[in-house]
Design a protein around this motif. Structure first.
Motif, PDB file in Angstrom:
ATOM      1  N   GLN A   1       0.883  -1.421  -0.015  1.00 22.83           N
ATOM      2  CA  GLN A   1      -0.009   0.071   0.051  1.00 22.83           C
ATOM      3  C   GLN A   1       0.872   1.327  -0.038  1.00 22.83           C
ATOM      4  N   HIS A   2       2.043   1.312   0.408  1.00 17.08           N
ATOM      5  CA  HIS A   2       3.070   2.483   0.595  1.00 17.08           C
ATOM      6  C   HIS A   2       3.847   2.602  -0.903  1.00 17.08           C
ATOM      7  N   ILE A   3       3.491   1.661  -1.938  1.00 19.37           N
ATOM      8  CA  ILE A   3       4.246   1.828  -3.167  1.00 19.37           C
ATOM      9  C   ILE A   3       2.908   2.570  -4.158  1.00 19.37           C
ATOM     10  N   THR A   4       3.443   3.546  -4.760  1.00 17.18           N
ATOM     11  CA  THR A   4       2.448   4.352  -5.437  1.00 17.18           C
ATOM     12  C   THR A   4       3.056   4.584  -6.990  1.00 17.18           C
ATOM     13  N   PRO A   5       2.291   4.672  -8.152  1.00 17.72           N
ATOM     14  CA  PRO A   5       2.891   5.122  -9.360  1.00 17.72           C
ATOM     15  C   PRO A   5       3.744   6.507  -9.323  1.00 17.72           C
TER      16      PRO A   5
ATOM     17  N   GLY B   1      -3.862   7.520  -9.668  1.00 14.08           N
ATOM     18  CA  GLY B   1      -2.727   7.897  -8.954  1.00 14.08           C
ATOM     19  C   GLY B   1      -2.663   8.520  -7.809  1.00 14.08           C
ATOM     20  N   GLY B   2      -1.686   9.121  -7.400  1.00 13.03           N
ATOM     21  CA  GLY B   2      -1.709   9.913  -5.956  1.00 13.03           C
ATOM     22  C   GLY B   2      -1.646   8.968  -4.890  1.00 13.03           C
ATOM     23  N   ARG B   3      -2.084   9.153  -3.784  1.00 13.06           N
ATOM     24  CA  ARG B   3      -2.154   8.530  -2.426  1.00 13.06           C
ATOM     25  C   ARG B   3      -3.024   7.124  -2.618  1.00 13.06           C
ATOM     26  N   PHE B   4      -2.692   6.081  -2.113  1.00 19.80           N
ATOM     27  CA  PHE B   4      -3.598   4.859  -2.236  1.00 19.80           C
ATOM     28  C   PHE B   4      -3.931   4.230  -0.697  1.00 19.80           C
TER      29      PHE B   4
END
Length: 207
Positions: free
Chosen positions: A26-30, A183-186
């Motif tokens: 969950q801490h990996i974002t595009p 994109g952005g926060r997940f």
């Protein structure tokens, strides 16, 4: 993911990020575009290229971003009964879609192309959209055999609640293109909390 419509289309509003959830990432974002790529930011020595004359309407068949090694088929997208834009099947991560009741890419107005950022198997066709920079090329091969060549004017990221509808979807006097993904926060419960949008305009045509 899902796109809603009210007056004009608004942002891709539901992007679950199943790949991130199933892998506990969950801490990996595009990739997210930098502030230097925003419409209001102009780097020294950078100037937008002159716009080419718009083309007659013709449906797109392939969508290409050479810098990102994207070369994808395009499907037409319409509206669902709830007035949301139907999006490409998540099971096909390399498929893009265009709003076929709107402007065709290369014609006068604002054309809309969308694609998934990921699916349950991993990154999808527009995962790296946030790495595009001003001056990079986007190409759309059309059914009439012409390739519409666009230059990127800006790449911006928005929170879903602050998505600038008019700025993204408003009418244009030249041939413009918007490319949109999640994109952005997940959030593991509700998915991606924003969108990445690339703005571009037509600068040439290859026969």
């Amino acid at each position: 993911m899902r796109m809603k419509a009210k007056g004009w289309l608004i942002a891709i509003a539901f992007c679950i990020g199943a790949w991130l959830i199933q892998n506990g990432s969950q801490h990996i974002t595009p990739p997210t575009p930098s502030a230097a790529q925003a419409l209001a930011a102009f780097s020294a020595g950078w100037h937008t290229e002159a716009a080419a004359d718009p083309l007659p309407p013709s449906e797109p068949v392939r969508f290409r971003i050479p810098r990102l090694d994207v070369d994808a088929p395009v499907m037409g997208l319409g509206l669902a009964p709830d007035n949301s834009l139907v999006v490409p099947p998540a099971a096909d991560p390399d498929l893009t879609g265009w709003y076929e009741d709107g402007t065709a890419p290369g014609a006068k107005g604002t054309a809309i192309v969308v694609g998934h950022v990921d699916n349950a198997d991993g990154p999808a066709v527009l995962y790296h959209l946030g790495t595009l920079k001003k001056g990079h090329r986007i190409e759309v091969l059309r059914k009439d055999g012409r390739t519409a060549v666009f230059t990127v004017d800006a790449v911006e990221a928005y929170e879903i609640d602050d998505f600038p509808d008019q700025k993204v979807y408003g009418p244009a006097d030249r041939a413009e293109l918007r490319v949109i993904t999640c994109g952005g926060r997940f959030d593991a419960r509700t998915g991606y909390q924003g969108n990445v949008v690339a703005y571009a305009h037509l600068i040439g045509v290859r026969e």
